[in-house]
Design a protein around this motif. Structure first.
Motif, short mmCIF file in Angstrom:
data_model
loop_
_atom_site.label_atom_id
_atom_site.label_comp_id
_atom_site.label_asym_id
_atom_site.label_seq_id
_atom_site.Cartn_x
_atom_site.Cartn_y
_atom_site.Cartn_z
N UNK A 1 -3.75 12.49 -7.11
CA UNK A 1 -4.55 13.05 -6.12
C UNK A 1 -4.30 14.13 -5.20
N UNK A 2 -4.94 15.17 -5.62
CA UNK A 2 -4.49 16.35 -4.70
C UNK A 2 -5.45 16.38 -3.34
N UNK A 3 -4.86 16.85 -2.25
CA UNK A 3 -5.91 17.05 -1.11
C UNK A 3 -6.58 15.71 -0.88
N UNK A 4 -5.72 14.76 -0.72
CA UNK A 4 -6.36 13.28 -0.35
C UNK A 4 -7.14 13.46 0.84
N UNK A 5 -8.05 12.27 0.64
CA UNK A 5 -9.10 12.32 1.80
C UNK A 5 -9.11 10.68 2.07
N UNK A 6 -9.54 10.55 3.60
CA UNK A 6 -9.85 9.07 3.67
C UNK A 6 -10.73 8.42 2.88
N UNK A 7 -11.65 9.05 2.14
CA UNK A 7 -12.54 8.34 1.37
C UNK A 7 -11.89 8.02 -0.03
N UNK A 8 -10.76 8.54 -0.21
CA UNK A 8 -9.92 8.10 -1.42
C UNK A 8 -9.20 6.62 -1.30
N UNK A 9 -9.23 6.38 -0.01
CA UNK A 9 -8.62 4.93 0.35
C UNK A 9 -9.16 3.88 -0.43
N UNK A 10 -8.44 3.22 -1.56
CA UNK A 10 -9.16 2.43 -2.27
C UNK A 10 -7.87 1.74 -3.12
N UNK B 1 -2.69 -0.19 -3.99
CA UNK B 1 -3.80 0.20 -2.74
C UNK B 1 -3.39 1.52 -2.09
N UNK B 2 -4.07 2.47 -1.99
CA UNK B 2 -3.82 3.53 -1.43
C UNK B 2 -4.44 3.82 -0.10
N UNK B 3 -3.93 4.32 1.01
CA UNK B 3 -4.40 4.33 2.07
C UNK B 3 -3.94 5.86 2.69
N UNK B 4 -5.18 6.56 3.07
CA UNK B 4 -5.14 8.03 3.41
C UNK B 4 -5.58 7.99 5.02
N UNK B 5 -4.59 8.37 5.72
CA UNK B 5 -4.95 8.44 7.12
C UNK B 5 -5.41 9.99 7.55
N UNK B 6 -6.36 9.76 8.54
CA UNK B 6 -6.80 10.96 8.98
C UNK B 6 -5.94 11.93 9.84
N UNK C 1 0.71 -1.35 -0.10
CA UNK C 1 -0.06 0.17 -0.06
C UNK C 1 0.70 1.29 -0.15
N UNK C 2 0.16 2.24 -0.54
CA UNK C 2 0.91 3.80 -0.49
C UNK C 2 -0.11 4.31 0.63
N UNK C 3 0.82 4.74 1.38
CA UNK C 3 0.10 5.60 2.52
C UNK C 3 0.53 6.90 2.55
N UNK C 4 -0.70 7.90 2.71
CA UNK C 4 -0.28 9.49 2.75
C UNK C 4 -1.08 9.63 3.88
N UNK C 5 -0.69 10.87 4.26
CA UNK C 5 -1.72 11.63 5.20
C UNK C 5 -2.63 12.44 4.49
N UNK C 6 -3.76 12.62 5.30
CA UNK C 6 -5.07 13.39 4.93
C UNK C 6 -4.57 14.97 4.21
N UNK C 7 -4.81 15.36 3.10
CA UNK C 7 -4.26 16.55 2.74
C UNK C 7 -3.32 16.62 1.76
N UNK C 8 -2.59 15.30 1.90
CA UNK C 8 -1.29 15.07 0.91
C UNK C 8 -1.47 15.02 -0.54
N UNK C 9 -0.63 14.93 -1.34
CA UNK C 9 -0.73 14.45 -2.73
C UNK C 9 -0.27 12.91 -2.80
#
Lengths: 115, 114
Positions: B76-85, B109-114, B10-18
Motif C-alpha cells: 500500500x503506497x502513500x498509506x493513509x490513516x483510513x487504511x488502518x484495518x 492489523x495495519x495501523x497508519x499514524x498521522x 500490528x504493523x505500524x507505519x507513518x502516513x505516506x509510507x509504504x
C-alpha cells in the motif's frame, strides 16, 4: 441496492437456548455460505448451499444447522448454543457455485455471545 | 501447519509510507489469491485479486505473487490513516475444490499514524 442482510446484528444468549440467525440476499444468487470469524483463527466456513434444498458442510459445521427452502434465504440455526460458539458470523452469497470471488457479497455480520 | 499464514501484527507505519503485508500458503496447487480489507466489526471487502506470478497494480495497491515461493504480498503506497484495518489474505486452494472454497489467513492489523 444489491445486498446481503443478516439479523440480528448483535445477540447475547445463554447456553442451550435455540437461536436462528437469518440471512437474506436480493440478488437472485444461487450460492450462499456461512462463516465464523474468531481471533487467531480467521474466517472459517460453516456451511454452504449451492441452490435451493442443496446444502453441504464446510470446515466447521459441528453444532450448526442450515436450511435453504427459498433462494433468497439461508438461515443459520444453533439448536443448543455453547460458549465456544461465541463468534462473529458472516453470511455471503455469489451468483452461482463457480462464479468468481470478486462477485461474492458479504453480509454485515452478526456478533453472537453465548454465556 | 496453517494453510494460509499471516503475521498478526500490528504493523505500524507513518502516513505516506509504504505498508508491506505478507502471506504464505501451503497448497502448491493454489490457483487464485485475494486480499480483503476489514475494518473492526465490519465485513471483509475485496480489494485485490491476483492469479499469475508477478505484480498487479490498482491505484495505491499492488499485489505481488510468487508461486514458486508460495508467497503473496500486498503493498500500500502513500498509506493513509483510513487504511488502518485488518488485511486478510485468502487463497483458492486448487481446481479440485472449485471456486466455492476460500481459505483465509488470520489477518494482519495495519495501523497508519498521522
Amino acid at each position: 441496492e444489491a445486498q446481503v442482510t443478516q439479523n440480528p446484528r448483535y445477540l447475547i444468549t445463554v447456553t442451550g437456548k435455540k437461536l436462528t440467525v437469518t440471512c437474506s440476499q436480493n440478488m437472485n444468487h444461487e450460492y450462499m455460505s456461512w462463516y465464523r470469524q474468531d481471533p487467531g483463527l480467521g474466517l472459517r466456513q460453516i456451511y454452504y448451499s449451492m441452490n435451493v434444498e442443496v446444502t453441504d458442510k464446510g470446515d466447521v459445521p459441528e453444532g450448526y444447522k442450515v436450511s435453504r427452502k427459498e433462494k433468497r434465504n439461508f438461515p443459520l440455526i444453533l439448536e443448543s448454543p455453547s460458549p465456544n460458539q461465541t463468534s462473529l458470523y458472516f453470511c455471503a452469497s455469489r451468483p452461482y457455485f463457480g462464479s468468481p470471488v470478486n462477485e461474492q457479497f458479504f453480509g454485515p455480520g452478526t456478533r453472537l455471545t453465548v454465556l | 501447519q496453517k494453510e494460509v499464514e499471516q503475521n498478526s501484527g500490528p504493523l505500524s507505519v507513518p502516513e505516506g509510507a509504504i505498508a508491506s503485508l505478507n502471506c504464505t500458503y501451503s497448497d502448491r496447487g493454489s490457483q487464485s489469491f485475494f486480499w480483503y480489507r476489514q475494518y473492526s466489526g465490519k465485513s471483509p471487502e475485496l480489494i485485490m485479486s491476483i492469479y499469475s506470478n508477478g505484480d498487479k497494480e490498482d491505484g495505491r495497491f499492488t499485489a505481488q505473487l510468487n508461486k514458486a515461493s508460495q508467497y503473496v504480498s500486498l503493498l500500500i503506497r502513500d498509506s493513509q490513516p483510513s487504511d488502518s484495518a485488518t488485511y486478510l489474505c485468502a487463497v483458492n486452494p486448487g481446481p479440485d475444490t472449485g471456486f466455492q472454497k476460500l481459505v483465509f489467513g488470520t489477518g494482519t492489523r495495519l495501523l497508519v499514524s498521522p
